[in-house]
Design an enzyme around this catalytic site. Structure first.
Site, PDB file in Angstrom:
ATOM      1  N   ASN A   1       0.848  -1.201   0.000  1.00  0.00           N
ATOM      2  CA  ASN A   1       0.000   0.000   0.000  1.00  0.00           C
ATOM      3  C   ASN A   1       0.882   1.249   0.000  1.00  0.00           C
ATOM      4  O   ASN A   1       2.109   1.150  -0.032  1.00  0.00           O
ATOM      5  CB  ASN A   1      -0.953  -0.015   1.199  1.00  0.00           C
ATOM      6  CG  ASN A   1      -0.184  -0.097   2.507  1.00  0.00           C
ATOM      7  OD1 ASN A   1       0.555   0.813   2.850  1.00  0.00           O
ATOM      8  ND2 ASN A   1      -0.335  -1.203   3.228  1.00  0.00           N
TER       9      ASN A   1
ATOM     10  N   ASP B   1      -4.099  -6.680   5.310  1.00  0.00           N
ATOM     11  CA  ASP B   1      -5.019  -7.580   6.012  1.00  0.00           C
ATOM     12  C   ASP B   1      -4.923  -9.004   5.478  1.00  0.00           C
ATOM     13  O   ASP B   1      -5.178  -9.958   6.190  1.00  0.00           O
ATOM     14  CB  ASP B   1      -6.463  -7.070   5.849  1.00  0.00           C
ATOM     15  CG  ASP B   1      -6.697  -5.822   6.693  1.00  0.00           C
ATOM     16  OD1 ASP B   1      -6.179  -5.778   7.823  1.00  0.00           O
ATOM     17  OD2 ASP B   1      -7.364  -4.892   6.209  1.00  0.00           O
TER      18      ASP B   1
ATOM     19  N   LYS C   1       9.134 -17.079 -10.524  1.00  0.00           N
ATOM     20  CA  LYS C   1       8.328 -16.002 -11.094  1.00  0.00           C
ATOM     21  C   LYS C   1       7.165 -16.596 -11.916  1.00  0.00           C
ATOM     22  O   LYS C   1       7.382 -17.472 -12.754  1.00  0.00           O
ATOM     23  CB  LYS C   1       9.219 -15.144 -11.998  1.00  0.00           C
ATOM     24  CG  LYS C   1       8.514 -13.938 -12.549  1.00  0.00           C
ATOM     25  CD  LYS C   1       9.436 -13.111 -13.434  1.00  0.00           C
ATOM     26  CE  LYS C   1       8.640 -12.089 -14.200  1.00  0.00           C
ATOM     27  NZ  LYS C   1       9.404 -11.488 -15.285  1.00  0.00           N
TER      28      LYS C   1
ATOM     29  N   PRO D   1      -2.261 -12.240  10.437  1.00  0.00           N
ATOM     30  CA  PRO D   1      -2.538 -12.069  11.869  1.00  0.00           C
ATOM     31  C   PRO D   1      -2.794 -10.591  12.161  1.00  0.00           C
ATOM     32  O   PRO D   1      -2.203  -9.725  11.512  1.00  0.00           O
ATOM     33  CB  PRO D   1      -1.243 -12.544  12.535  1.00  0.00           C
ATOM     34  CG  PRO D   1      -0.193 -12.442  11.480  1.00  0.00           C
ATOM     35  CD  PRO D   1      -0.895 -12.652  10.165  1.00  0.00           C
ATOM     36  N   ASP D   2      -3.668 -10.320  13.106  1.00  0.00           N
ATOM     37  CA  ASP D   2      -3.894  -8.931  13.513  1.00  0.00           C
ATOM     38  C   ASP D   2      -2.887  -8.623  14.626  1.00  0.00           C
ATOM     39  O   ASP D   2      -3.008  -9.107  15.758  1.00  0.00           O
ATOM     40  CB  ASP D   2      -5.333  -8.730  13.999  1.00  0.00           C
ATOM     41  CG  ASP D   2      -5.666  -7.253  14.112  1.00  0.00           C
ATOM     42  OD1 ASP D   2      -4.833  -6.511  14.674  1.00  0.00           O
ATOM     43  OD2 ASP D   2      -6.728  -6.842  13.634  1.00  0.00           O
ATOM     44  N   ILE D   3      -1.882  -7.827  14.283  1.00  0.00           N
ATOM     45  CA  ILE D   3      -0.746  -7.607  15.203  1.00  0.00           C
ATOM     46  C   ILE D   3      -1.198  -6.882  16.466  1.00  0.00           C
ATOM     47  O   ILE D   3      -0.928  -7.310  17.586  1.00  0.00           O
ATOM     48  CB  ILE D   3       0.363  -6.808  14.477  1.00  0.00           C
ATOM     49  CG1 ILE D   3       0.852  -7.618  13.278  1.00  0.00           C
ATOM     50  CG2 ILE D   3       1.508  -6.468  15.428  1.00  0.00           C
ATOM     51  CD1 ILE D   3       1.683  -6.838  12.279  1.00  0.00           C
TER      52      ILE D   3
ATOM     53  N   PHE E   1      -4.215   2.994  14.984  1.00  0.00           N
ATOM     54  CA  PHE E   1      -4.576   4.011  14.000  1.00  0.00           C
ATOM     55  C   PHE E   1      -5.705   3.435  13.163  1.00  0.00           C
ATOM     56  O   PHE E   1      -5.775   2.219  12.969  1.00  0.00           O
ATOM     57  CB  PHE E   1      -3.382   4.340  13.090  1.00  0.00           C
ATOM     58  CG  PHE E   1      -2.550   5.480  13.611  1.00  0.00           C
ATOM     59  CD1 PHE E   1      -1.740   5.309  14.716  1.00  0.00           C
ATOM     60  CD2 PHE E   1      -2.585   6.726  12.991  1.00  0.00           C
ATOM     61  CE1 PHE E   1      -0.986   6.352  15.211  1.00  0.00           C
ATOM     62  CE2 PHE E   1      -1.835   7.786  13.476  1.00  0.00           C
ATOM     63  CZ  PHE E   1      -1.028   7.604  14.589  1.00  0.00           C
TER      64      PHE E   1
ATOM     65  N   LYS F   1     -10.670  -4.469  18.917  1.00  0.00           N
ATOM     66  CA  LYS F   1      -9.257  -4.827  19.100  1.00  0.00           C
ATOM     67  C   LYS F   1      -8.798  -4.600  20.542  1.00  0.00           C
ATOM     68  O   LYS F   1      -7.617  -4.754  20.845  1.00  0.00           O
ATOM     69  CB  LYS F   1      -8.379  -4.044  18.120  1.00  0.00           C
ATOM     70  CG  LYS F   1      -8.705  -4.351  16.646  1.00  0.00           C
ATOM     71  CD  LYS F   1      -7.712  -3.676  15.698  1.00  0.00           C
ATOM     72  CE  LYS F   1      -8.148  -3.855  14.242  1.00  0.00           C
ATOM     73  NZ  LYS F   1      -7.038  -4.197  13.357  1.00  0.00           N
TER      74      LYS F   1
END
Ligand code: PMT
Length: 403
Positions: free
Chosen positions: A210, A279, A289, A306-308, A324, A342
């Protein structure tokens, strides 16, 4: 020295052989990102030319109180209000005496009287002049008025004497200037900050990522260090240099980021998740390749990462956990949802639909949402917002009841 970034410094130079060292000090301030205005007494111009200081500072040098040209630019009262810090280096015995007496008989003493900015002096003079009762009494009186003295050093002097009276080296003065901006808000605390994007590999040459530049997270690392914290910065791939006095671990993927966070999580008092973590990641990473082939479409099967931050916040002894939320719509509602799901203590929501702020911009605007409070931080540089957020975290921590 990052603490001097964007600081507005008046460097006052008085008459003395050490005036030549002020050229190097000006250069160091500029390199540290400060905006420097040099003010010289007439005696100082006998030792070093205003032109040299003008070239190094990139600003006109001020030498006289009653100079119509200078007053038409930035007048002396305006200059006094402009300054975040006034440093006099070298400060002669004569200047110290005039300052102590409250005189305003030249531009530099007038500025010192007219400014509310912190004032620091780096004395330089013959050792007997420094040790004299008059100078010591002047220094004592100025110390009572919160004037800061840096040095002098002791050693061989230009006049051949040996003793106290040498101006501190420019590097030491620049360092002491930076330390004025260190607060004690988070002293003794260890802060982990995630920053930047993650990269999720598709094959050896392609990845999903991103637009996060890391600027917000790195600004937080600087602000946390300035607040006296020990900082570990777990960073995705960005082009930013490592901030001073920060332990940085570079990672690529979300799984690597989680591993690095958990490595010494017991030491962490405050966790700030500023990274834009992917995500999902490709379920299978091709070893070679991927070839174009004949089909017009290909499918990529994705697995959840995993959601850190949620992993950190689930811990029995969880650190004060700040997330954030990058949102393009319903910002407050979605951010509050993440705060609750969370198990966070605070979330900083930013509207990333506005291209002027958020991803990859130098500026941002944040809404800080906690259980009972909401605080809007208006659009500003990420450096300023980071300082405000760190102050808010320090405040909330004082109200926190440890689990
Ligand atoms: O890096 P810059 O260019 O300066 O831009 C800054 C920023 C816009 C990236 C930053 O201000 C920001 O909003 N970061 C969080 C972006 C984000 O991924 O938000 P989110 O709503 O998807 O995630 C919510 C929180 O969970 C975040 O704290 C995130 O770090 C964390 N998370 C998300 C997914 C995941 N798998 N693990 C996580 O820890």
């Amino acid at each position: 020295m990052q603490r001097l970034t964007n600081k507005r410094i008046i460097l006052g130079i008085t008459g003395g052989i050490a005036a030549y060292k002020s050229a190097e000090l000006t250069r160091l301030y500029k390199t540290a990102g400060a905006d420097v205005r040099v003010v010289m007494t007439p005696a100082a111009t006998e030792f070093i030319t205003p032109l040299t200081l003008q070239a190094l500072s990139g600003n006109p040098v001020h030498t006289a109180l009653l100079d119509p040209e200078a007053e038409a630019g930035m007048g002396h009262i305006e200059l006094a209000r402009w300054a975040d810090l006034i440093v006099i280096a070298p400060a002669s015995a004569d200047f110290i005496a005039r300052l102590k007496s409250g005189m305003a008989n030249d531009l530099l003493t007038t500025l010192c009287l007219a400014s509310d900015a912190p004032l620091a002096l780096a004395p330089a003079m013959n050792q007997a002049m420094w040790r004299s009762t008059q100078t010591q009494s002047n220094v004592f009186d100025l110390l009572q008025q919160q004037v800061v003295f840096w040095g002098p050093d002791s050693g061989e002097q230009a006049c051949g004497d040996v003793g106290p009276g040498r101006m501190l080296e420019p590097g030491a003065i620049a360092q002491l200037s930076a330390e004025l901006y260190t607060t004690k808000l988070l002293s003794g605390k260890t802060v982990f900050i995630t920053a930047g994007p993650t990269r999720e590999a598709i094959d050896p040459v392609r990845y999903i990522s991103n637009h996060s530049s890391g600027k917000m997270g790195y600004a937080l690392a600087v602000a946390a260090v300035e607040a006296g914290a020990k900082v570990k910065l777990i960073s995705g791939p960005v082009i930013l240099p490592c901030p001073e006095r920060v332990e940085r671990v570079m990672i690529e993927s979300a799984e690597q980021m989680l591993a690095s966070v958990l490595e010494d999580i017991d030491a962490c008092d405050i966790f700030i998740g500023c990274a834009a973590v992917a995500d999902f990641r490709p379920a299978h990473q091709a070893e070679q390749k991927i070839k174009k082939g004949s089909s017009d479409t290909i499918s990529l099967l994705m697995s959840k990462n995993p959601d850190i931050i949620a992993t950190v916040a689930q811990r029995t002894h969880k650190p004060f956990t700040v997330g954030f939320a990058a949102e393009t719509e319903n910002m407050q509602e979605y951010a509050r949802g993440k705060l609750e799901q969370k198990n966070l203590d605070l979330i900083a929501a930013n509207d990333v639909s506005n291209t002027e702020i958020g991803f990859n911009s130098d500026e941002n605007a944040l809404t800080l949402i906690s259980d009972k409070q909401q605080l809007v931080l208006e659009q500003a540089s990420k450096a300023v917002l980071a300082q405000q957020l760190i102050r808010h975290i320090a405040l909330l921590m004082t109200q926190r009841i440890d689990p």
